[in-house]
Write an enzyme that holds these catalytic residues in place. Structure first.
Site, short mmCIF file in Angstrom:
data_model
loop_
_atom_site.label_atom_id
_atom_site.label_comp_id
_atom_site.label_asym_id
_atom_site.label_seq_id
_atom_site.Cartn_x
_atom_site.Cartn_y
_atom_site.Cartn_z
N ARG A 51 0.84 -1.19 0.00
CA ARG A 51 0.00 0.00 0.00
C ARG A 51 0.88 1.24 0.00
O ARG A 51 2.08 1.17 0.19
CB ARG A 51 -1.04 -0.02 1.12
N GLY A 52 0.21 2.37 -0.27
CA GLY A 52 0.96 3.60 -0.49
C GLY A 52 1.11 3.79 -1.99
O GLY A 52 1.48 2.85 -2.71
N ASP A 238 -1.81 10.79 -2.72
CA ASP A 238 -2.17 9.71 -3.63
C ASP A 238 -2.52 10.24 -5.01
O ASP A 238 -2.42 9.51 -6.00
CB ASP A 238 -3.34 8.93 -3.03
N ASN A 248 -5.22 12.63 -0.10
CA ASN A 248 -4.34 11.81 0.75
C ASN A 248 -5.23 11.06 1.73
O ASN A 248 -6.45 11.24 1.75
CB ASN A 248 -3.31 12.69 1.47
O1 MRU Z 1 -4.68 3.19 1.52
P1 MRU Z 1 -3.18 3.23 1.47
O2 MRU Z 1 -2.53 2.65 2.67
O3 MRU Z 1 -2.63 2.68 0.19
O4 MRU Z 1 -2.93 4.76 1.56
C1 MRU Z 1 -2.08 5.46 0.81
C2 MRU Z 1 -1.11 6.12 1.65
O5 MRU Z 1 -0.17 5.50 2.09
C3 MRU Z 1 -1.31 7.49 2.03
O6 MRU Z 1 -2.43 8.13 1.67
C4 MRU Z 1 -0.03 8.24 1.96
O7 MRU Z 1 -0.11 9.23 2.90
C5 MRU Z 1 0.30 8.81 0.61
S1 MRU Z 1 0.80 7.64 -0.55
C6 MRU Z 1 2.48 7.51 -0.26
#
Ligand code: MRU
Length: 357
Positions: A51-52, A238, A248
């Site tokens: 994720r991220g 994101d 985000n």
């Molecule tokens: O739902 P996720 O865990 O994939 O969330 C994305 C993120 O990790 C965040 O929104 C983050 O702050 C930005 S993406 C590096």
């Protein structure tokens, strides 16, 4: 990043297999999973083993390479590739890096003169995406470290560290770079309900890097900002719209509003692959809504050493679970990219910039 003395990337590919750190098991266990085909990699993206935005993008690029390697010779090749691309695109809707990666590998496949060259081009392009992602994080770190005074106290939300990218990260990269340069820092990590990325992943990364930090309940961020115990905020993103609005992790918006009210700088760190020039403003960013169970239950390590979940809400209650929110550009002090630091309203200039710090 070094874990237990070994250098790891968050996601990588060997032969036809994609490997990744299973983020569902952290911080309790460090486990690598092997994903033999693009369908398995798509499930890992959808179910948040990875994720991220940046890590999702790299995984999506590798999944596209798997598609090209699996596709049959002959007339069915391109149809299979397009079907695979649709499966990968459907995994998660918000992270722009996912779509950026699928489109780039697809373009490399379509440009190739024959199937064998297309397969090689897909693997090369996926690898280049992952390498660029790691290099972008390092450059974001160099630019962003200049914004962190010695002794500063930083608030971050969710996880935008090296687990959220291939290496380094976005929001945490300046913190790592400043720490390695000898600056003293303290980090407040919002726990990030409901999935707990701050408590589980950011805290684990910071501990691994030896950076002083504490986890706070999401609701406590305003309290610490109001008491002037936070000097600045840095978060990831994101998706960044053309006007500088950003999506985000859910809860980012309210942190930005409070920071603005109190005159605390609020920085967003993201590579240019997160910018969606076709998206005019934040209200057009698709926001993922995930299962209500993520709110109704808490997951963690049970006393018997197994992962498990417990219900924390009345059995009849329902829940809503938007995974992201939009922070309008007016609350953002600046956006830190691998090509420099931009005012949010000028973010499209980053797509033309070349700058290496
Ligand atoms: O739902 P996720 O865990 O994939 O969330 C994305 C993120 O990790 C965040 O929104 C983050 O702050 C930005 S993406 C590096």
């Amino acid at each position: 990043m070094i874990v237990n003395g070994t250098a790891y990337r968050t996601v990588w590919m060997e032969g036809n297999t994609v490997y990744m750190i299973n983020q569902l098991r952290l911080p309790h266990a460090f486990e690598i999973v092997a994903l033999p085909d693009h369908r398995a990699t798509a499930v890992a993206i959808r179910d948040m083993w990875v994720r991220g935005a940046g890590a999702i993008g790299a995984a999506a690029g590798y999944a596209m390479a798997q598609v090209a390697l699996e596709a049959p010779d002959g007339d069915g090749f391109l149809a299979y590739v397009h079907q695979g691309a649709a499966i990968i695109r459907a995994t998660r809707p918000t992270a722009q890096d996912l779509f950026y990666a699928v489109d780039r590998v697809l373009a490399a496949i379509e440009k190739a003169p024959d199937i064998s060259t297309a397969r090689q081009a897909a693997v090369r392009s996926a690898q280049a995406l992952a390498d660029e992602n790691a290099a972008a994080g390092e450059a974001i770190g160099r630019y962003g470290a200049s914004l962190l005074p010695d002794g500063c106290r930083v608030l971050t939300h969710c996880n935008a560290g090296w687990l959220a990218f291939v290496d380094w990260g976005s929001a945490l990269a300046p913190i790592y770079a400043a720490h390695r340069a000898g600056k003293r820092l303290f980090v407040y990590a919002d726990e990030t309900r409901p999935r707990g990325q701050g408590a589980q992943l950011t805290a684990w990364e910071l501990a691994n890097e030896g950076i002083p930090h504490t986890i706070i309940a999401d609701n406590a961020a305003g309290f610490f900002m109001q008491r002037r115990e936070v000097d600045l905020c840095i978060v990831g993103s994101d998706r960044i719209a053309a006007n500088g609005d950003i999506a985000n992790k859910i809860g980012t918006y309210e942190k930005a509003v409070v920071a603005h009210e109190l005159g605390i700088p609020f920085y967003v760190a993201a590579p240019t692959s997160t910018i969606d020039p076709a998206c005019p403003s934040g209200e057009h960013i698709p926001i993922e809504e995930r299962s209500p169970d993520e709110v109704l239950y808490a997951e963690g390590l049970l006393d018997d050493g197994q992962m498990g979940r417990v219900r924390i809400a009345p059995s009849g209650s329902t829940a809503r679970n938007p995974a992201f929110d939009v922070t309008p550009a007016r609350y953002i002090t600046a956006i830190i990219t691998e090509r420099g630091i931009f005012k949010p309203e000028h973010i499209l200039r980053a797509l033309e910039a070349s700058g290496a710090p």
